[in-house]
Motif scaffolding. Structure first.
Motif, mmCIF file in Angstrom:
data_model
loop_
_atom_site.group_PDB
_atom_site.id
_atom_site.type_symbol
_atom_site.label_atom_id
_atom_site.label_comp_id
_atom_site.label_asym_id
_atom_site.label_seq_id
_atom_site.Cartn_x
_atom_site.Cartn_y
_atom_site.Cartn_z
ATOM 1 N N GLU A 503 0.837 -1.203 0.000
ATOM 2 C CA GLU A 503 0.000 0.000 0.000
ATOM 3 C C GLU A 503 0.872 1.253 0.000
ATOM 4 O O GLU A 503 0.572 2.230 -0.698
ATOM 5 C CB GLU A 503 -0.937 -0.008 1.205
ATOM 6 C CG GLU A 503 -1.899 1.168 1.226
ATOM 7 C CD GLU A 503 -2.858 1.109 2.396
ATOM 8 O OE1 GLU A 503 -3.811 1.923 2.410
ATOM 9 O OE2 GLU A 503 -2.659 0.273 3.293
ATOM 10 N N ARG A 504 1.966 1.228 0.773
ATOM 11 C CA ARG A 504 2.881 2.389 0.779
ATOM 12 C C ARG A 504 3.496 2.612 -0.594
ATOM 13 O O ARG A 504 3.610 3.751 -1.063
ATOM 14 C CB ARG A 504 3.970 2.188 1.831
ATOM 15 C CG ARG A 504 3.518 2.441 3.262
ATOM 16 C CD ARG A 504 4.705 2.590 4.215
ATOM 17 N NE ARG A 504 5.462 1.354 4.328
ATOM 18 C CZ ARG A 504 5.183 0.404 5.210
ATOM 19 N NH1 ARG A 504 4.175 0.557 6.034
ATOM 20 N NH2 ARG A 504 5.920 -0.694 5.275
ATOM 21 N N PHE A 505 3.908 1.540 -1.251
ATOM 22 C CA PHE A 505 4.460 1.687 -2.596
ATOM 23 C C PHE A 505 3.424 2.285 -3.553
ATOM 24 O O PHE A 505 3.735 3.140 -4.381
ATOM 25 C CB PHE A 505 4.910 0.322 -3.136
ATOM 26 C CG PHE A 505 6.196 -0.181 -2.553
ATOM 27 C CD1 PHE A 505 7.318 0.619 -2.490
ATOM 28 C CD2 PHE A 505 6.292 -1.483 -2.076
ATOM 29 C CE1 PHE A 505 8.520 0.143 -1.965
ATOM 30 C CE2 PHE A 505 7.474 -1.970 -1.548
ATOM 31 C CZ PHE A 505 8.583 -1.147 -1.480
ATOM 32 N N SER A 506 2.190 1.811 -3.447
ATOM 33 C CA SER A 506 1.164 2.231 -4.404
ATOM 34 C C SER A 506 0.798 3.705 -4.253
ATOM 35 O O SER A 506 0.297 4.316 -5.206
ATOM 36 C CB SER A 506 -0.089 1.362 -4.242
ATOM 37 O OG SER A 506 -0.756 1.641 -3.022
ATOM 38 N N THR A 507 1.017 4.252 -3.079
ATOM 39 C CA THR A 507 0.657 5.652 -2.851
ATOM 40 C C THR A 507 1.851 6.599 -2.891
ATOM 41 O O THR A 507 1.679 7.817 -2.760
ATOM 42 C CB THR A 507 -0.051 5.797 -1.488
ATOM 43 O OG1 THR A 507 0.792 5.283 -0.450
ATOM 44 C CG2 THR A 507 -1.370 5.037 -1.484
ATOM 45 N N ALA A 509 4.490 8.896 -4.477
ATOM 46 C CA ALA A 509 4.488 9.658 -5.735
ATOM 47 C C ALA A 509 5.692 9.346 -6.609
ATOM 48 O O ALA A 509 5.614 9.443 -7.848
ATOM 49 C CB ALA A 509 4.440 11.156 -5.436
ATOM 50 N N GLY A 510 6.811 8.960 -6.021
ATOM 51 C CA GLY A 510 8.007 8.707 -6.815
ATOM 52 C C GLY A 510 8.160 7.276 -7.292
ATOM 53 O O GLY A 510 9.106 6.968 -8.029
ATOM 54 N N THR A 511 7.253 6.399 -6.903
ATOM 55 C CA THR A 511 7.377 4.970 -7.209
ATOM 56 C C THR A 511 6.438 4.559 -8.339
ATOM 57 O O THR A 511 5.285 5.011 -8.407
ATOM 58 C CB THR A 511 7.060 4.123 -5.949
ATOM 59 O OG1 THR A 511 8.038 4.405 -4.956
ATOM 60 C CG2 THR A 511 7.065 2.643 -6.260
ATOM 61 N N ALA A 573 9.799 7.235 -17.289
ATOM 62 C CA ALA A 573 10.145 8.492 -17.963
ATOM 63 C C ALA A 573 9.201 9.608 -17.534
ATOM 64 O O ALA A 573 9.627 10.751 -17.320
ATOM 65 C CB ALA A 573 10.100 8.298 -19.480
ATOM 66 N N ARG A 574 7.919 9.281 -17.389
ATOM 67 C CA ARG A 574 6.969 10.308 -16.960
ATOM 68 C C ARG A 574 7.200 10.741 -15.507
ATOM 69 O O ARG A 574 6.770 11.817 -15.105
ATOM 70 C CB ARG A 574 5.539 9.796 -17.150
ATOM 71 C CG ARG A 574 5.126 9.712 -18.617
ATOM 72 C CD ARG A 574 3.628 9.512 -18.779
ATOM 73 N NE ARG A 574 3.195 8.182 -18.392
ATOM 74 C CZ ARG A 574 3.237 7.110 -19.204
ATOM 75 N NH1 ARG A 574 3.728 7.226 -20.433
ATOM 76 N NH2 ARG A 574 2.796 5.945 -18.782
ATOM 77 N N LYS A 575 7.863 9.911 -14.730
ATOM 78 C CA LYS A 575 8.246 10.291 -13.368
ATOM 79 C C LYS A 575 9.524 11.123 -13.346
ATOM 80 O O LYS A 575 9.980 11.558 -12.285
ATOM 81 C CB LYS A 575 8.475 9.039 -12.512
ATOM 82 C CG LYS A 575 7.256 8.175 -12.285
ATOM 83 C CD LYS A 575 6.363 8.716 -11.189
ATOM 84 C CE LYS A 575 5.228 7.746 -10.878
ATOM 85 N NZ LYS A 575 4.275 8.295 -9.880
ATOM 86 N N GLY A 576 10.139 11.335 -14.520
ATOM 87 C CA GLY A 576 11.360 12.123 -14.606
ATOM 88 C C GLY A 576 12.630 11.314 -14.535
ATOM 89 O O GLY A 576 13.732 11.873 -14.445
ATOM 90 N N ALA A 577 12.517 9.980 -14.611
ATOM 91 C CA ALA A 577 13.697 9.131 -14.528
ATOM 92 C C ALA A 577 14.439 9.128 -15.859
ATOM 93 O O ALA A 577 13.829 9.182 -16.932
ATOM 94 C CB ALA A 577 13.308 7.713 -14.149
#
Length: 637
Positions: A503-507, A509-511, A573-577
């Motif tokens: 649940e923490r991963f799913s919420t 913003a950077g993951t 890529a959309r996360k800026g990676a």
């Protein structure tokens, strides 16, 4: 039924344990402890096996073939005498359990206050083992429904608070033990009709606990159900031991209790079995079909023997509907064996229910290897039921990874033996689970189509595959968590996470946390892959670590890996990676993906600081790589 009745009896367990203590090295002692855990045992023998295993585990650290898991027990009754049985049963379930027991009766303080020992232990599983005498609901016997409902509701709300605290503080999966009635009834059969009668209150409280656990994502050790199944509270408890030492579960019942805990731990660790393999003659029907003919076998209504075989078939079919894969392994002529499935009017199982059907005159150990390979699952996923004791013994000797229940002569007991053995213990149930058995049957049809295809590319195009990829949402968290914790082969890191973790991963913003489903012209493969790509302090700010990449082996060889990478790269890529970093952590079971990242065009790179020894790392520059080629239509959210 005897405790651990599904396990074979050792001819001289005491002598075997004495000999094991003289083995020259720790690894040999551990292996022998694991083997001896597969036999029926009493409290004393269980303790001896536990001490033997402890020597091996102390020297070996993490032993091959066992999944380590940390279990904390917070109890209102004495449980120290149960710990050896829990650990030994864990060996039989392929789990190396480290067990921490909080001080007696201090479960509230351990969760609501500060417990440095519990925090240092870092539990992955917390068992809240309560008894009916702990903070009992003590109401006047003439209390009405409303008063009982309010008291029960208040008690369950307290438990909810403890569960949530355990998850928030320790990130652990919580298991709640239901309550076994402590005292005999006051009103006889009229007890259930008196709202405030003690047994009626306990039953109502257990019902409320089960409903709350379902809502909160808490698992159950349903001791109340188990006690009823094994002959009432007296089968587990000894009132003398309660008054002497506050032992809810007597030493005599410790091996059974230990197994009930260990099977849940095994399921949480992804070690539950997946496939029920069935013999035919005198297992699914009475008689030998090659000799007696279709009309001569005993099956179905009309006589007790035929009805017993039919009942076992119905139970196997129900397991199939639950998601257990069904297979056949029989010494028989294949045409004759399949005739019963096609033509016998009383068959509850049909050929379409069987994902892998093997009937020949080869040895069954070899055929079981073939079944595991065909289904692309491990031998340790198989449960083999055979009426013949000689065949059972051969398979146990040749394939110790395969579970082989010790079934009695009368097939009427087969369903109970398979059920009480807990091979298929579940920690969740979804529509995907229910469809799993059918998906393996469809895979057999896909394999047949591949054999008829003239070229691989033409075959892949003919499948008309469509992949749906989307971020993991609340509705998918239970199934995603289940997949993370049970996938062993196509799993690049085999990291295990609780539902609170996912649940923490799913919420975050950077993951990037994605689930993938696949359909083709044969049907729906269901949820087939999960990928988690997250920032990591050991990497550059514009890099994402592929923390988890797992995939169902059912879809291997269909370019799903390439399609998945394309979706993950787009989201990253959309996360800026600017780059993805893949990690491979080798285990005893995931060698099949050792070259996964190299095949997909990742470049080897030095291991970041603090990486696990033996892990390899691979870099994928998002700006410099062409989109992977595949024949899958992708619907990406």
């Amino acid at each position: 039924m005897d405790q651990l009745a599904w396990l074979p009896t050792h001819p001289d367990l005491g002598a075997a344990l004495s000999a094991a203590r003289r083995l020259p090295d720790a690894a040999a002692k551990l292996n022998e402890a694991i083997r001896l855990a597969g036999f029926r045992r009493d409290f004393t023998a269980t303790g001896r096996i536990d001490r033997l295993a402890a020597e091996g585990l102390a020297a070996e650290g993490r032993p091959g073939g066992l999944t380590p898991l940390r279990l904390a027990i917070l109890a209102s009754h004495t449980v120290d005498h149960l710990v050896p049985a829990i650990r030994v049963s864990g060996l039989g379930r392929r789990v190396a359990l480290a067990v921490h027991v909080a001080p007696y009766g201090m479960y509230r303080q351990a969760l609501l206050g500060e417990d440095p020992a519990l925090a240092a232990f870092r539990p992955q599983l917390i068992l809240l083992a309560l008894d009916a005498r702990d903070a009992p609901i003590d109401l006047p016997l003439d209390s009405g429904e409303q008063a009982v409902a309010e008291a029960v509701g208040a008690r369950v709300e307290e438990l909810r608070g403890l569960w949530r605290r355990a998850k928030a503080r320790h990130g652990a999966q919580v298991v709640q033990q239901t309550l076994v009635a402590a005292d005999p009834p006051l009103f006889g059969s009229f007890e259930a009709l008196v709202p405030a009668a003690p047994a009626a209150v306990i039953e109502r409280l257990n019902t409320a606990i089960r409903a709350a656990a379902r809502e909160e994502g808490v698992l159950l050790l349903d001791l109340a159900w188990q006690a009823a199944h094994f002959g009432g509270a007296g089968a587990l408890a000894d009132p003398v031991r309660w008054h002497q030492a506050k032992q809810l579960v007597s030493p005599a019942a410790a091996p059974l209790y230990g197994d009930l805990v260990a099977r849940i731990a095994g399921a949480v660790a992804g070690q539950a079995r997946k496939c029920l393999v069935l013999d035919l003659d005198n297992t699914l029907w009475g008689g030998v079909i090659g000799d007696d003919g279709l009309d001569g076998i005993k099956l179905g209504q009309g006589n007790a023997t035929g009805e017993a075989f039919l009942a076992f078939q119905r139970y196997a079919a129900a397991l199939g509907r639950r998601g257990v894969i069904l297979a056949v392994c029989s010494k028989n002529n294949p045409e004759v064996a399949e005739e019963a499935f096609a033509k016998h009017p009383e068959m509850a199982l049909r050929r379409g229910d069987i994902a892998c059907f093997v009937a020949n005159w080869k040895d069954k150990a070899g055929n079981l290897r073939h079944i595991a390979k065909t289904l692309n699952i491990g031998l340790d996923s198989l449960v083999f039921v055979d009426d013949n004791p000689a065949e059972r013994e051969i398979v146990r000797r040749e394939l110790p990874e395969v579970a082989v229940p010790e079934v009695p002569e009368d097939v009427a007991f087969y369903p109970e033996i398979v059920a009480t053995a807990g091979y298929f213990e579940a920690v969740s149930f979804t529509a995907d689970d229910a469809a799993r058995g059918r998906s393996y049957v469809l895979n057999a049809e896909r394999a047949a189509a591949l054999e008829q295809a003239t070229d691989l590319q033409g075959y892949l195009r003919s499948l008309a595959m469509t992949m749906q990829a989307k971020p993991v949402g609340p509705a998918e968290l239970p199934r995603v968590t289940q997949l993370i914790n049970k996938t062993n082969q196509f799993n690049l890191t085999t990291r295990r996470y609780t539902e609170a973790d996912t649940e923490r991963f799913s919420t975050d913003a950077g993951t990037v946390m994605l689930s993938f489903r696949l359909r083709d012209r044969f049907g729906d493969n269901g949820l087939i892959s999960v990928v988690i790509a997250r920032p990591d302090p050991a990497l550059a700010p514009n890099e994402l670590l592929i923390d988890t990449w797992l995939m169902s082996c059912r879809v291997l060889g269909r370019q799903v890996e390439e399609a998945t990478l394309g979706v993950v790269a787009g989201h990253a890529a959309r996360k800026g990676a600017a780059a993805l970093v893949g990690e491979y952590r080798p285990t005893a079971k995931n060698g099949m993906v050792a070259e996964h990242y190299a095949r997909l065009g990742f470049r080897p790179m030095p291991a970041p600081e603090g990486a696990e020894p033996g892990a390899s790392f691979w870099r994928y520059e998002l700006s410099a790589v062409k989109a992977p080629e595949h024949f899958i239509e992708v619907d990406a959210a």
